[in-house]
Design a protein around this motif. Structure first.
Motif, PDB file in Angstrom:
ATOM      1  N   SER A 109       0.838  -1.196   0.000  1.00  0.00           N
ATOM      2  CA  SER A 109       0.000   0.000   0.000  1.00  0.00           C
ATOM      3  C   SER A 109       0.874   1.248   0.000  1.00  0.00           C
ATOM      4  CB  SER A 109      -0.900  -0.002   1.233  1.00  0.00           C
ATOM      5  OG  SER A 109      -1.502   1.253   1.401  1.00  0.00           O
ATOM      6  N   ILE A 110       0.440   2.251  -0.723  1.00  0.00           N
ATOM      7  CA  ILE A 110       1.152   3.530  -0.748  1.00  0.00           C
ATOM      8  C   ILE A 110       1.011   4.224   0.606  1.00  0.00           C
ATOM      9  CG2 ILE A 110       1.211   5.829  -1.806  1.00  0.00           C
ATOM     10  CD1 ILE A 110       0.202   4.427  -4.393  1.00  0.00           C
ATOM     11  N   GLU A 111      -0.193   4.100   1.217  1.00  0.00           N
ATOM     12  CA  GLU A 111      -0.446   4.769   2.501  1.00  0.00           C
ATOM     13  C   GLU A 111       0.268   4.095   3.664  1.00  0.00           C
ATOM     14  OE1 GLU A 111      -3.609   3.624   0.861  1.00  0.00           O
ATOM     15  OE2 GLU A 111      -3.446   5.388  -0.388  1.00  0.00           O
ATOM     16  N   ASP A 112       0.372   2.768   3.634  1.00  0.00           N
ATOM     17  CA  ASP A 112       0.967   2.026   4.746  1.00  0.00           C
ATOM     18  C   ASP A 112       1.709   0.826   4.175  1.00  0.00           C
ATOM     19  OD1 ASP A 112       1.604   0.541   7.000  1.00  0.00           O
ATOM     20  OD2 ASP A 112      -0.414   0.586   7.851  1.00  0.00           O
ATOM     21  N   SER A 113       3.031   0.908   4.140  1.00  0.00           N
ATOM     22  CA  SER A 113       3.827  -0.139   3.495  1.00  0.00           C
ATOM     23  C   SER A 113       3.726  -1.496   4.200  1.00  0.00           C
ATOM     24  CB  SER A 113       5.291   0.295   3.398  1.00  0.00           C
ATOM     25  OG  SER A 113       5.833   0.479   4.691  1.00  0.00           O
ATOM     26  N   ARG A 114       3.172  -1.503   5.413  1.00  0.00           N
ATOM     27  CA  ARG A 114       2.974  -2.787   6.109  1.00  0.00           C
ATOM     28  C   ARG A 114       1.753  -3.520   5.583  1.00  0.00           C
ATOM     29  NH1 ARG A 114       2.253  -0.488  11.846  1.00  0.00           N
ATOM     30  NH2 ARG A 114       1.131   0.925  10.509  1.00  0.00           N
ATOM     31  N   GLN A 115       0.880  -2.796   4.908  1.00  0.00           N
ATOM     32  CA  GLN A 115      -0.361  -3.372   4.378  1.00  0.00           C
ATOM     33  C   GLN A 115      -0.177  -3.730   2.906  1.00  0.00           C
ATOM     34  OE1 GLN A 115      -3.216  -3.909   6.170  1.00  0.00           O
ATOM     35  NE2 GLN A 115      -2.061  -3.252   7.955  1.00  0.00           N
ATOM     36  N   ARG A 116      -0.888  -4.787   2.496  1.00  0.00           N
ATOM     37  CA  ARG A 116      -0.843  -5.200   1.094  1.00  0.00           C
ATOM     38  C   ARG A 116      -2.194  -4.946   0.448  1.00  0.00           C
ATOM     39  NH1 ARG A 116       3.676  -8.914  -0.433  1.00  0.00           N
ATOM     40  NH2 ARG A 116       2.228  -9.318  -2.098  1.00  0.00           N
ATOM     41  N   MET A 117      -2.143  -4.434  -0.768  1.00  0.00           N
ATOM     42  CA  MET A 117      -3.336  -4.138  -1.535  1.00  0.00           C
ATOM     43  C   MET A 117      -3.533  -5.235  -2.577  1.00  0.00           C
ATOM     44  SD  MET A 117      -4.346  -0.706  -3.579  1.00  0.00           S
ATOM     45  CE  MET A 117      -4.731   0.134  -2.054  1.00  0.00           C
ATOM     46  N   VAL A 118      -4.789  -5.627  -2.770  1.00  0.00           N
ATOM     47  CA  VAL A 118      -5.135  -6.656  -3.741  1.00  0.00           C
ATOM     48  C   VAL A 118      -5.884  -5.987  -4.891  1.00  0.00           C
ATOM     49  CG1 VAL A 118      -6.339  -8.840  -4.116  1.00  0.00           C
ATOM     50  CG2 VAL A 118      -5.320  -8.351  -1.879  1.00  0.00           C
ATOM     51  N   VAL A 119      -5.410  -6.232  -6.111  1.00  0.00           N
ATOM     52  CA  VAL A 119      -5.986  -5.623  -7.307  1.00  0.00           C
ATOM     53  C   VAL A 119      -6.244  -6.721  -8.332  1.00  0.00           C
ATOM     54  CG1 VAL A 119      -5.591  -3.953  -9.166  1.00  0.00           C
ATOM     55  CG2 VAL A 119      -4.679  -3.508  -6.874  1.00  0.00           C
ATOM     56  N   LEU A 120      -7.400  -6.651  -8.965  1.00  0.00           N
ATOM     57  CA  LEU A 120      -7.726  -7.598 -10.029  1.00  0.00           C
ATOM     58  C   LEU A 120      -6.854  -7.345 -11.251  1.00  0.00           C
ATOM     59  CD1 LEU A 120     -11.622  -7.485  -9.942  1.00  0.00           C
ATOM     60  CD2 LEU A 120     -10.220  -9.515  -9.528  1.00  0.00           C
ATOM     61  N   THR A 121      -6.440  -8.414 -11.888  1.00  0.00           N
ATOM     62  CA  THR A 121      -5.773  -8.296 -13.176  1.00  0.00           C
ATOM     63  C   THR A 121      -6.851  -8.238 -14.256  1.00  0.00           C
ATOM     64  OG1 THR A 121      -5.713 -10.675 -13.498  1.00  0.00           O
ATOM     65  CG2 THR A 121      -3.802  -9.667 -12.376  1.00  0.00           C
ATOM     66  N   GLN A 122      -6.424  -8.030 -15.475  1.00  0.00           N
ATOM     67  CA  GLN A 122      -7.365  -8.049 -16.598  1.00  0.00           C
ATOM     68  C   GLN A 122      -8.050  -9.418 -16.671  1.00  0.00           C
ATOM     69  OE1 GLN A 122      -7.977  -5.286 -18.294  1.00  0.00           O
ATOM     70  NE2 GLN A 122      -9.589  -6.282 -19.439  1.00  0.00           N
ATOM     71  N   GLU A 123      -7.266 -10.472 -16.430  1.00  0.00           N
ATOM     72  CA  GLU A 123      -7.833 -11.830 -16.454  1.00  0.00           C
ATOM     73  C   GLU A 123      -8.885 -12.013 -15.357  1.00  0.00           C
ATOM     74  OE1 GLU A 123      -6.233 -16.444 -16.350  1.00  0.00           O
ATOM     75  OE2 GLU A 123      -4.864 -14.830 -16.918  1.00  0.00           O
ATOM     76  N   GLY A 124      -8.611 -11.482 -14.172  1.00  0.00           N
ATOM     77  CA  GLY A 124      -9.570 -11.559 -13.074  1.00  0.00           C
ATOM     78  C   GLY A 124     -10.844 -10.790 -13.384  1.00  0.00           C
ATOM     79  N   GLN A 125     -10.690  -9.643 -14.014  1.00  0.00           N
ATOM     80  CA  GLN A 125     -11.860  -8.838 -14.396  1.00  0.00           C
ATOM     81  C   GLN A 125     -12.676  -9.532 -15.482  1.00  0.00           C
ATOM     82  OE1 GLN A 125     -10.149  -5.061 -15.457  1.00  0.00           O
ATOM     83  NE2 GLN A 125      -9.926  -4.417 -13.334  1.00  0.00           N
ATOM     84  N   SER A 126     -11.981 -10.254 -16.355  1.00  0.00           N
ATOM     85  CA  SER A 126     -12.683 -10.896 -17.478  1.00  0.00           C
ATOM     86  C   SER A 126     -13.591 -12.035 -17.025  1.00  0.00           C
ATOM     87  CB  SER A 126     -11.680 -11.405 -18.517  1.00  0.00           C
ATOM     88  OG  SER A 126     -10.981 -12.533 -18.023  1.00  0.00           O
ATOM     89  N   LEU A 127     -13.382 -12.536 -15.822  1.00  0.00           N
ATOM     90  CA  LEU A 127     -14.230 -13.629 -15.314  1.00  0.00           C
ATOM     91  C   LEU A 127     -15.636 -13.156 -14.935  1.00  0.00           C
ATOM     92  CD1 LEU A 127     -11.832 -15.772 -13.093  1.00  0.00           C
ATOM     93  CD2 LEU A 127     -12.634 -16.236 -15.411  1.00  0.00           C
ATOM     94  N   ILE A 128     -15.817 -11.861 -14.797  1.00  0.00           N
ATOM     95  CA  ILE A 128     -17.130 -11.341 -14.397  1.00  0.00           C
ATOM     96  C   ILE A 128     -18.219 -11.845 -15.327  1.00  0.00           C
ATOM     97  CG2 ILE A 128     -18.549  -9.261 -14.170  1.00  0.00           C
ATOM     98  CD1 ILE A 128     -16.045  -7.783 -13.215  1.00  0.00           C
TER      99      ILE A 128
END
Length: 140
Positions: free
Chosen positions: A88-107
């Motif tokens: 995370s930009i706000e807190d480097s101890r935290q991890r952010m999870v973001v969908l990839t294009q492949e993950g988005q395509s499963l919708i």
């Protein structure tokens, strides 16, 4: 042998919920095969399709999957190229999870899963909604 009905297995709410959960997950399994997702991965994807780019702690709260189980699950999903995890930009101890294009395509592939599930269980939408409301009371 106890004659106390409070100690009979068939009278336990937990046993009914456990059995119902197992049956529901078994019903989801063939529906999710086409997406190459397990049921817990599907829960994560549902959360991310609703709100992408969230901290792991947010996914823990939303999916109700504990962090010790969720972290390896997310790593497997990252290996499948469905998500990426970054600091995370706000807190480097935290991890952010973001969908990839492949993950988005499963919708698109997933849109009919709720309807298919309803076709596979013998319960009206109204009864399903009531069951969900009652189940949610356990988490308050």
């Amino acid at each position: 042998m106890t004659k106390n009905p409070k100690l009979h297995l068939e009278n336990q709410i937990c046993n009914s919920l456990y059995s119902a959960t197992n049956a529901l997950v078994r019903t989801y399994r063939p529906l999710l095969e086409g997406l190459d997702l397990t049921y817990p991965q599907y829960l994560v994807m549902l959360a991310l399709w609703q709100q992408d780019g969230v901290m792991i702690k947010n996914l823990v709260e939303r999916t109700r999957i504990d962090a010790g189980t969720l972290t390896p699950l997310l790593k497997r999903m990252e290996t499948k190229s469905l998500i990426t995890m970054t600091k995370s930009i706000e807190d480097s101890r935290q991890r952010m999870v973001v969908l990839t294009q492949e993950g988005q395509s499963l919708i698109k592939k997933a849109e009919d899963i709720p309807d298919k599930l309803l076709c596979n269980i013998d319960m009206s939408k109204e009864d399903g909604a009531q069951l969900k409301r009652l189940s949610e009371q356990l988490f308050l």
